[in-house]
Scaffold this motif. Structure first.
Motif, short mmCIF file in Angstrom:
data_model
loop_
_atom_site.label_atom_id
_atom_site.label_comp_id
_atom_site.label_asym_id
_atom_site.label_seq_id
_atom_site.Cartn_x
_atom_site.Cartn_y
_atom_site.Cartn_z
N SER A 153 0.84 -1.19 0.00
CA SER A 153 0.00 0.00 0.00
C SER A 153 0.88 1.24 0.00
O SER A 153 2.05 1.19 0.40
CB SER A 153 -0.93 0.02 1.21
OG SER A 153 -0.20 0.06 2.41
N PRO A 169 1.61 6.76 3.94
CA PRO A 169 0.80 7.97 4.15
C PRO A 169 1.51 9.23 3.69
O PRO A 169 0.88 10.19 3.25
CB PRO A 169 0.54 7.97 5.66
CG PRO A 169 1.60 7.08 6.24
CD PRO A 169 1.87 6.05 5.20
N HIS A 170 2.83 9.22 3.81
CA HIS A 170 3.65 10.31 3.28
C HIS A 170 4.79 9.65 2.51
O HIS A 170 5.46 8.75 3.03
CB HIS A 170 4.20 11.19 4.39
CG HIS A 170 3.13 11.96 5.11
ND1 HIS A 170 2.55 13.09 4.59
CD2 HIS A 170 2.52 11.73 6.30
CE1 HIS A 170 1.65 13.55 5.44
NE2 HIS A 170 1.60 12.74 6.48
N THR A 171 5.02 10.09 1.29
CA THR A 171 5.98 9.41 0.42
C THR A 171 7.27 10.19 0.21
O THR A 171 8.17 9.70 -0.45
CB THR A 171 5.35 9.12 -0.95
OG1 THR A 171 4.99 10.36 -1.57
CG2 THR A 171 4.11 8.25 -0.81
#
Length: 424
Positions: free
Chosen positions: A398, A401-403
């Protein structure tokens, strides 16, 4: 507007900065591309990019900046004079010229030590020292260390994560005797914990950049660990794959694993270990064939549920670090079909196989089995690649949340050494 915290990430192709609020919300983002600098101009390009990416931020953000931290590429080393000016072009993370020096490290520390590779920071340091001598080079710094020094950190310091490949012993929190024998620790930076306070930005730099004069400089980390911090992973068995110019795998493990012969090493992470490796394969190889628009258009035409029978090893040039550690390894990019969609499908699936080979290797060496993989980096936005990886890896995948690694660096700026205290 309240306080802000800046995280700056220097990757292989550009610099990014993210400003976050005290509640970790993103307030601003800017980036600067390096272009294609010559070897001789690299340091100057980085210098200018650092100043440009900061000054591109809104003035209100800059005036409210309470602290900043910088993440840089692991194993990129600069030989500097007494004034911290580069005495030689920086040796990049994938530079593998220091083969003789790596052999000497292996004899002193053992072949499984993270520094016992030609691409390690210590091997590069020894190569530079031999070629420059003690008169031209007085201190050897990692990329993040040098960039931080440009803002006012007068005493050269590095962090536990960047220091690992320079030979630092994270268990004893000291340079081992064999490093002192090979390199002389007087030529190496003082080592502190990631997020440690380094003092305040220099007044001239604060004025030039429009930053708050009380802006605190904090020790940074490597770009891949910053991406890991951004993902918010906390449990053993959770992993983060950074899909950028290179392919970086890191997983939280209850067991420390070091196997330099495979390009595997462990970073300190509180009372856990961050086990992983970095492949030279990745987006850098893709961009030799397709630009960003082509990658997006062609990827949308791929049927990711179908297996590609093309077997590539997409390296941008010779040399691989992990999961195969072979400085002389050559790219494998043939046969190329006439259909660009099929070609890209084969490249993406081959990268997924390399990723699976990497995680299988970590587990076979004793790391905690992988339970879930989060994805960071620019490649995380490619839906076809994500679907291919889900099929090939056989593990839930997945988006993080922060990439952005810059977000992880901003968290380090905001929370300091407390960011890793969850595990201590």
């Amino acid at each position: 507007m309240g306080k802000c915290y800046l995280g700056i990430d220097f990757g292989t192709s550009g610099a990014r900065v993210i400003a976050i609020s005290p509640t970790d919300e993103i307030e601003a983002f800017e980036h600067v591309d390096f272009g294609d600098p010559s070897e001789a101009s690299r340091a100057a390009v980085w210098h200018d990019a650092l100043f440009e990416v900061i000054t591109n931020l809104p003035s209100g953000i800059r005036k409210q900046t309470a602290a900043l931290a910088i993440a840089g590429t692991s194993g990129t080393v600069l030989a500097c004079d007494a004034d911290l000016l580069p005495a030689y072009p920086p040796l990049l993370y994938n530079d593998a010229r220091a083969t003789e020096e790596a052999a000497a490290i292996a004899r002193a520390a053992g072949a499984s030590h993270p520094a016992a590779t030609a691409t390690s920071g210590l091997a590069k340091t020894l190569w530079l020292k031999k070629h420059l001598g003690i008169e031209r080079a007085r201190i050897f710094l990692n990329q993040a260390d040098w960039l931080t020094s440009l803002l006012g950190s007068a005493l050269p310091r590095t962090d536990y994560h960047n220091a690992l490949k320079m030979g630092f012993d994270i268990v004893t929190k000291d340079w081992p005797a064999w490093v002192e024998y090979l390199a002389d620790i007087d030529f190496l930076p003082q080592v502190v914990a990631p997020g440690a306070d380094l003092g305040w930005i220099s007044p001239p730099r604060a004025h030039l950049l429009g930053l708050n004069s009380d802006c605190l400089l904090r020790a940074g980390t490597t770009d891949s660990i910053a991406a890991f911090l951004a993902a918010g992973v906390r449990q053993p068995g959770e992993a983060v794959t950074s899909l950028g110019t290179t392919l970086v795998l890191k997983s939280l493990s209850e067991t420390r694993v070091d196997a330099a012969e495979y390009g595997v090493y462990s970073h300190w992470f509180g009372d856990l270990w961050l086990v992983g490796g970095a492949s030279n394969a990745g987006g850098g190889a893709l961009k030799q064939f397709f630009d960003s628009q082509q990658l997006s258009t062609l990827s949308s035409a791929i049927k990711p549920e179908r297996q590609s029978l093309l077997d590539y090893y997409p390296l941008p040039c010779s040399g691989e670090r992990f999961p195969i550690n072979d400085p002389a390894m050559q790219p494998r990019l043939t046969p190329r079909p006439d259909d660009d969609v099929a070609f890209l499908h084969g490249l993406l699936e081959s990268l997924a196989r390399i990723e699976k080979q990497g995680y299988d290797l970590l587990e076979s060496l004793g790391a905690t089995p992988i339970l879930h993989i989060l994805t960071a980096g620019g490649g995380a936005q490619n839906a076809a690649w994500s679907a291919i990886r889900q099929r090939v890896l056989g593990t839930s995948v997945s988006p993080a949340p922060h990439t952005e690694a810059a977000y992880g660096a901003a968290l380090l700026a905001a929370k300091g050494t407390k960011l890793l205290s969850f595990a201590t």
